[in-house]
Each structure stands twice: as C-alpha cells, then as structure tokens.
Design a protein around this motif. Structure first.
Motif, mmCIF file in Angstrom:
data_model
loop_
_atom_site.group_PDB
_atom_site.id
_atom_site.type_symbol
_atom_site.label_atom_id
_atom_site.label_comp_id
_atom_site.label_asym_id
_atom_site.label_seq_id
_atom_site.Cartn_x
_atom_site.Cartn_y
_atom_site.Cartn_z
ATOM 1 N N THR A 164 70.142 151.733 -20.751
ATOM 2 C CA THR A 164 71.610 151.830 -21.410
ATOM 3 C C THR A 164 72.238 152.226 -19.655
ATOM 4 O O THR A 164 72.352 153.611 -20.240
ATOM 5 C CB THR A 164 71.201 152.242 -22.232
ATOM 6 N N VAL A 165 72.991 151.892 -19.153
ATOM 7 C CA VAL A 165 73.711 152.814 -17.940
ATOM 8 C C VAL A 165 75.083 152.665 -18.497
ATOM 9 O O VAL A 165 75.462 150.963 -18.715
ATOM 10 C CB VAL A 165 73.858 152.332 -16.494
ATOM 11 N N SER A 166 76.143 153.498 -18.887
ATOM 12 C CA SER A 166 77.507 153.175 -19.184
ATOM 13 C C SER A 166 78.132 153.678 -18.231
ATOM 14 O O SER A 166 77.608 154.646 -17.666
ATOM 15 C CB SER A 166 77.576 153.363 -20.074
ATOM 16 N N SER A 167 79.142 153.750 -17.656
ATOM 17 C CA SER A 167 80.660 153.800 -16.633
ATOM 18 C C SER A 167 80.932 155.895 -18.008
ATOM 19 O O SER A 167 81.425 156.695 -17.114
ATOM 20 C CB SER A 167 81.565 153.030 -16.376
ATOM 21 N N THR A 168 80.904 155.688 -18.888
ATOM 22 C CA THR A 168 81.514 156.697 -19.690
ATOM 23 C C THR A 168 80.219 157.074 -19.411
ATOM 24 O O THR A 168 80.559 158.755 -19.228
ATOM 25 C CB THR A 168 81.592 156.377 -21.104
ATOM 26 N N LEU A 169 78.913 157.318 -19.768
ATOM 27 C CA LEU A 169 77.954 157.938 -19.628
ATOM 28 C C LEU A 169 78.116 159.204 -18.336
ATOM 29 O O LEU A 169 77.824 160.490 -18.399
ATOM 30 C CB LEU A 169 76.264 157.288 -19.609
ATOM 31 N N ILE A 170 78.576 157.966 -16.814
ATOM 32 C CA ILE A 170 78.220 158.929 -15.898
ATOM 33 C C ILE A 170 79.516 159.987 -15.154
ATOM 34 O O ILE A 170 79.247 160.281 -14.754
ATOM 35 C CB ILE A 170 77.877 157.339 -14.434
ATOM 36 N N ARG A 171 80.817 158.987 -16.242
ATOM 37 C CA ARG A 171 81.877 159.704 -16.381
ATOM 38 C C ARG A 171 81.235 161.543 -16.304
ATOM 39 O O ARG A 171 81.349 162.608 -15.689
ATOM 40 C CB ARG A 171 83.121 159.405 -16.639
#
Length: 315
Positions: A164-171
C-alpha cells in the motif's frame, strides 16, 4: 535513449492510436509503476503512442488545499525524467483550475481524452476515480469505450502488488521522519531534488567544507526533515558523492533555513546552475556546537560516515 515529450494540452496533436492513463502520479512511486508499465507494454503491442495524462498544479491545491497547500514529491520536469526511464512517449500536462475541476468524468473522457488526445486503449487502476466529485470509475471508462470505440484495460490489485504505497505516506516519511531509505524503497528509486545554486554566506569555504547553497526548483517541493544526509549530486551530467545539510545551522547566530550540499572532490564555480541531489541515507539530526572546532570535527566524521555508506552501496 528513449525520449519522453513534455506537452501541454493546448499543444497536443491528436493521435487516434494512443494508449493512455490518467492521474496526478506525484512521485511516480512503486504503486504507480505497474499501471505505467502496462501502458508501455500495451502501446508496444499496438504500435501506438503511450501517453500519461497528469495535472499541474496538484488537483488538491485547487479543490482542497488546506492551509499550506500540497507539497510535491516530483516537479513536472522530474516526473518527465522518471517516465522517460520507464519508456513513456508523452507526458501530457493539463492545467488544473476551478473550471477544469467542474468537468464531469464523461465530459473529460469525451472532450479531452477522445477528441483532443486520441485513445485506442485506456488503462485504469482497479480503484481509480476521476472527474468532478470523483464520479468517474472503471464502469465509466468501459461504457464510454463501447460508445466511442476504444478498449478499457483494468490493472487489478494483484497486478499492482500488495504494497500500500501512497504519495501521502511518502511525503510523511520524508518531511516528518527524514527516512530517505524507506522513501526510496516506496518510490523504487532515490528521492531527488533539483535546485538552483545560489550565493550563500560562504562560511563553509572558510572552515574547509565549501557548500553549494540551493534554492529548490519548485516552492512546493517536499524537503526532507532537517538534518545531514549522504547524497549523490549530478552536475552537468556528472555524478559526485557528497553530504547535504538541511536546516537553520544553529551553531551560527541568526542563520536562516538553508539547503547546502558539500560535493566531495569538487571545486568548480556552479553559481546559477541547476544541479540534482539524490538522497541516499540520513546521517544525523541537526546539532548546535559550542564553537567552530566542534562543528569541523563533526563534519569530518559526517564525511567519513558518508564515504562508508557509498563504499557499501557501490559494492
């Protein structure tokens, strides 16, 4: 080498035989790649043009920006560079404004994708929603495909993987934790920052650690948490090893927030140039030292630690 054209909607040439997908794709992370790789594969089979449709600014900056707006993992230029490595032919940018946000999903597909861009196959993720109020779905694409004469291909959850990869998580991982290694694994590559070299106070040179002071290419770019990092630096297509400090330099009174990179074995005037920094590993948090001597000793240790990391990575 494959080239990805960066084209804005007003300049696009309609090509009926185009395999397209649509999304913001900020970061072009591992969760995005199975979708984009599918576009490339389908386009090769059809001898078609592969097109990634993206937006600028980020749609949430228009629809629901919050107080600080949305920080970006990738600028448009960075997105194009990453898509070039994957093999996409065209990165099409649609300027996202209030009027565009009011387009229904049907209007978007008919008036923009079909009429202006051209589409023979539309690739969409199993859970993707788009258009006004995010009302567009897989069913929208399938129904319009039958009506207009293009195929719809749904990339399943299995094909997209279990992560479960999201841009929000990476930010969050970058800005709140500075964990550039975890961010790299989620992105599928090192996190990168393009910056213009500006004049600083030249303190680094006076203590034997000259630095290039950077201004991020985009004001909304995600900057990793304050601290010191082992980095690779690209200057005019040549890669160097280095270390980067992000923060307020608490040892010096009145110092302002800075992005400064010490490039190892490098002594050239690069003011005004755009360079690229790739973050390899966080070395430490920011510290305040009682004097210059303590800072210099720490910088020497930081350099040793960075070189040790590079020797391990290069094995």
């Amino acid at each position: 080498m494959h080239k990805t054209e960066l084209i804005y909607l007003k300049d696009i040439e309609r090509v009926a035989n185009s395999v397209v997908t649509v999304g913001t794709f900020d970061g072009v992370h591992e969760g995005h790649k199975s979708l984009i790789n599918t576009v490339v594969e389908k386009a090769k089979k059809r001898d078609a043009r592969s097109v990634v449709i993206s937006f600028d600014p980020h749609p949430r900056d228009i629809i629901n920006p919050g107080t600080a707006g949305i920080k970006q993992l990738t600028t448009i230029r960075e997105r194009r560079e990453i898509l070039e490595d994957i093999g996409i032919d065209v990165l099409l940018i649609i300027p996202f404004d209030r009027d565009f946000s009011l387009l229904s999903s049907e209007e978007f597909v008919k008036n923009i994708v079909f009429e202006k861009i051209g589409v023979s196959e539309f690739v969409i993720g199993y859970d993707h929603h788009f258009g006004k109020d995010r009302s567009g779905s897989i069913e929208t694409i399938e129904n319009l495909g039958k009506e207009l004469g293009f195929e719809a291909y749904i990339v399943s959850k299995k094909e997209m993987g279990d992560m479960t990869v999201s841009s929000t998580l990476i930010r969050k991982v970058l800005a709140a934790e500075g964990d550039v290694q975890l961010a790299s694994s989620l992105l599928g590559r090192s996190y990168l920052l393009n910056g213009i070299v500006i004049h600083g106070d030249k303190r680094g040179r006076s203590i034997g650690f000259p630095t290039a002071n950077l201004k991020a290419e985009h004001p909304n770019k995600v900057i990793p948490k304050d601290g010191v990092y082992a980095v690779r630096v690209r200057v005019a297509d040549v890669w160097y090893q280095g270390m980067m400090n992000i923060g307020n330099r608490p040892t010096f009174e009145g110092a302002s927030k800075a992005l400064e990179v010490n490039i190892f074995e490098f002594d050239e005037d690069i003011y005004g140039q755009t360079i690229q920094v790739r973050f390899m590993q966080r070395l430490r948090g920011e510290k305040k030292f009682s004097g210059i001597d303590g800072l210099v000793e720490q910088l020497k240790q930081d350099q040793k630690d960075a070189l040790s990391i590079f020797s391990t990575l290069d094995q």
